[in-house]
Motif scaffolding. Structure first.
Motif, PDB file in Angstrom:
ATOM      1  N   LEU A   1      34.930  46.145  39.340  1.00 15.48           N
ATOM      2  CA  LEU A   1      34.452  45.472  38.136  1.00 15.48           C
ATOM      3  C   LEU A   1      32.921  45.377  38.137  1.00 15.48           C
ATOM      4  O   LEU A   1      32.278  45.591  37.102  1.00 15.48           O
TER       5      LEU A   1
ATOM      6  N   ARG B   1      31.667  48.726  37.001  1.00 17.65           N
ATOM      7  CA  ARG B   1      31.879  49.029  35.579  1.00 17.65           C
ATOM      8  C   ARG B   1      30.970  48.214  34.660  1.00 17.65           C
ATOM      9  O   ARG B   1      30.499  48.712  33.641  1.00 17.65           O
ATOM     10  N   ARG B   2      30.743  46.953  35.002  1.00 17.84           N
ATOM     11  CA  ARG B   2      29.968  46.079  34.115  1.00 17.84           C
ATOM     12  C   ARG B   2      28.560  45.815  34.666  1.00 17.84           C
ATOM     13  O   ARG B   2      27.906  44.847  34.287  1.00 17.84           O
TER      14      ARG B   2
ATOM     15  N   ILE C   1      36.311  37.282  32.316  1.00 13.14           N
ATOM     16  CA  ILE C   1      36.948  38.510  32.811  1.00 13.14           C
ATOM     17  C   ILE C   1      38.420  38.435  32.430  1.00 13.14           C
ATOM     18  O   ILE C   1      39.154  37.566  32.896  1.00 13.14           O
ATOM     19  N   HIS C   2      38.848  39.326  31.564  1.00 16.80           N
ATOM     20  CA  HIS C   2      40.231  39.316  31.099  1.00 16.80           C
ATOM     21  C   HIS C   2      41.152  39.943  32.154  1.00 16.80           C
ATOM     22  O   HIS C   2      40.748  40.879  32.861  1.00 16.80           O
TER      23      HIS C   2
ATOM     24  N   GLU D   1      43.480  42.056  32.143  1.00 22.35           N
ATOM     25  CA  GLU D   1      43.701  43.509  32.085  1.00 22.35           C
ATOM     26  C   GLU D   1      42.531  44.311  32.682  1.00 22.35           C
ATOM     27  O   GLU D   1      42.686  45.475  33.048  1.00 22.35           O
ATOM     28  N   GLU D   2      41.349  43.671  32.776  1.00 19.67           N
ATOM     29  CA  GLU D   2      40.195  44.381  33.335  1.00 19.67           C
ATOM     30  C   GLU D   2      40.378  44.706  34.813  1.00 19.67           C
ATOM     31  O   GLU D   2      39.788  45.661  35.321  1.00 19.67           O
ATOM     32  N   TRP D   3      41.158  43.893  35.510  1.00 20.16           N
ATOM     33  CA  TRP D   3      41.379  44.142  36.930  1.00 20.16           C
ATOM     34  C   TRP D   3      42.201  45.404  37.177  1.00 20.16           C
ATOM     35  O   TRP D   3      42.195  45.954  38.262  1.00 20.16           O
TER      36      TRP D   3
ATOM     37  N   LYS E   1      41.904  48.323  35.559  1.00 14.66           N
ATOM     38  CA  LYS E   1      41.222  49.575  35.218  1.00 14.66           C
ATOM     39  C   LYS E   1      40.760  50.307  36.469  1.00 14.66           C
ATOM     40  O   LYS E   1      40.514  49.692  37.496  1.00 14.66           O
TER      41      LYS E   1
END
Length: 254
Positions: free
Chosen positions: A93, A96-97, A247-248, A250-252, A254
């Motif tokens: 994460l 990505r961000r 942090i939603h 579903e982001e974990w 990806k």
């Protein structure tokens, strides 16, 4: 038995490994430490993968960690009860961000949040002012007093008019105080008032170097409005109102 994960408190701009002590949420004495990728880290502790209740104890445990880390680092607070399944998810994460987090850290660097609430001391005085300032309300009230006649519709109409006039008065007095404090703030947020007495509930983002200047403005306002307004001034805090990261789940994945 619940699976173990990593509870996340905040994000900081460092690649150094840091340990902040056995102060993790949940009362188990879990160590709080930095888990990083490149020049970014999340401050975490071991935790069951569970939903923590929004209780005073849990929220304070979360905030205490963030505020302790803030003593040394610029922090991006992470929303309460954000849990990753492991450090590999955290690294992914952060990768990505990365640009988003780096830009936010730059924007709030060397800044703190200062919270101000303003409460009228005497609501009877405020409603008396509304009556004197609003001719239509005053006329309706005087007509009732002179004729001794009233009805439900008239009373409901007066109630709506007073409610609207109070809303306008809150906005006017709030803006008057905001205009003073905004002079030394780089940003501000207006939050919901908790009752009729409160007409301002705001968070201001200010440079650490201007904290004293902000303090002095609060003192000046307190003196100017001493017979009318009670000020509740707290801080400095991490920028909860300006840069809290969501942090939603579903982001974990990806």
């Amino acid at each position: 038995m619940e699976k173990e994960g990593k509870y996340i408190y905040c994000i900081i701009g460092t690649k150094l490994e840091r340990n902040f002590g056995p102060v993790g949420i949940g009362g188990r004495g879990d160590e709080v430490y930095s888990a990083g990728y490149g020049d970014l880290s999340m401050v975490v502790s071991a935790s069951p993968i569970t939903r923590y209740t929004v209780s005073r104890e849990n929220v304070l445990a979360h905030e205490r960690v963030v505020e302790e880390v803030m003593k040394e680092f610029t922090v991006l607070p992470v929303r309460f009860c954000t849990i990753a399944s492991g450090e590999d998810k955290i690294r992914n994460l952060l990768d990505r961000r990365r640009r988003e987090f780096k830009n936010l850290l730059r924007d709030i660097d060397y800044k703190v949040e200062l919270n101000v609430r303003a409460i009228w001391k005497d609501m009877d005085m405020v409603f008396k002012e509304i009556l004197e300032e609003n001719r239509e309300i005053k006329s309706l009230k005087e007509n009732i007093r002179n004729t001794g006649k009233t009805n439900t519709q008239t009373m409901l109409e007066i109630g709506r008019m007073v409610e609207h006039a109070l809303k306008i008065k809150k906005e006017q007095e709030s803006e008057s105080i905001e205009s003073v404090l905004k002079k030394v703030a780089s940003d501000y947020r207006i939050n919901r008032n908790s009752d009729n007495k409160m007409f301002l509930n705001a968070a201001f983002l200010a440079d650490k170097g201007r904290e004293k200047e902000f303090d002095n403005l609060i003192d000046d306002l307190g003196e100017r409005y001493k017979d009318r307004v009670k000020f509740m001034y707290t801080g400095p805090f991490p920028p909860y109102n300006f840069a809290t990261i969501t942090i939603h789940p579903e982001e974990w994945e990806k």
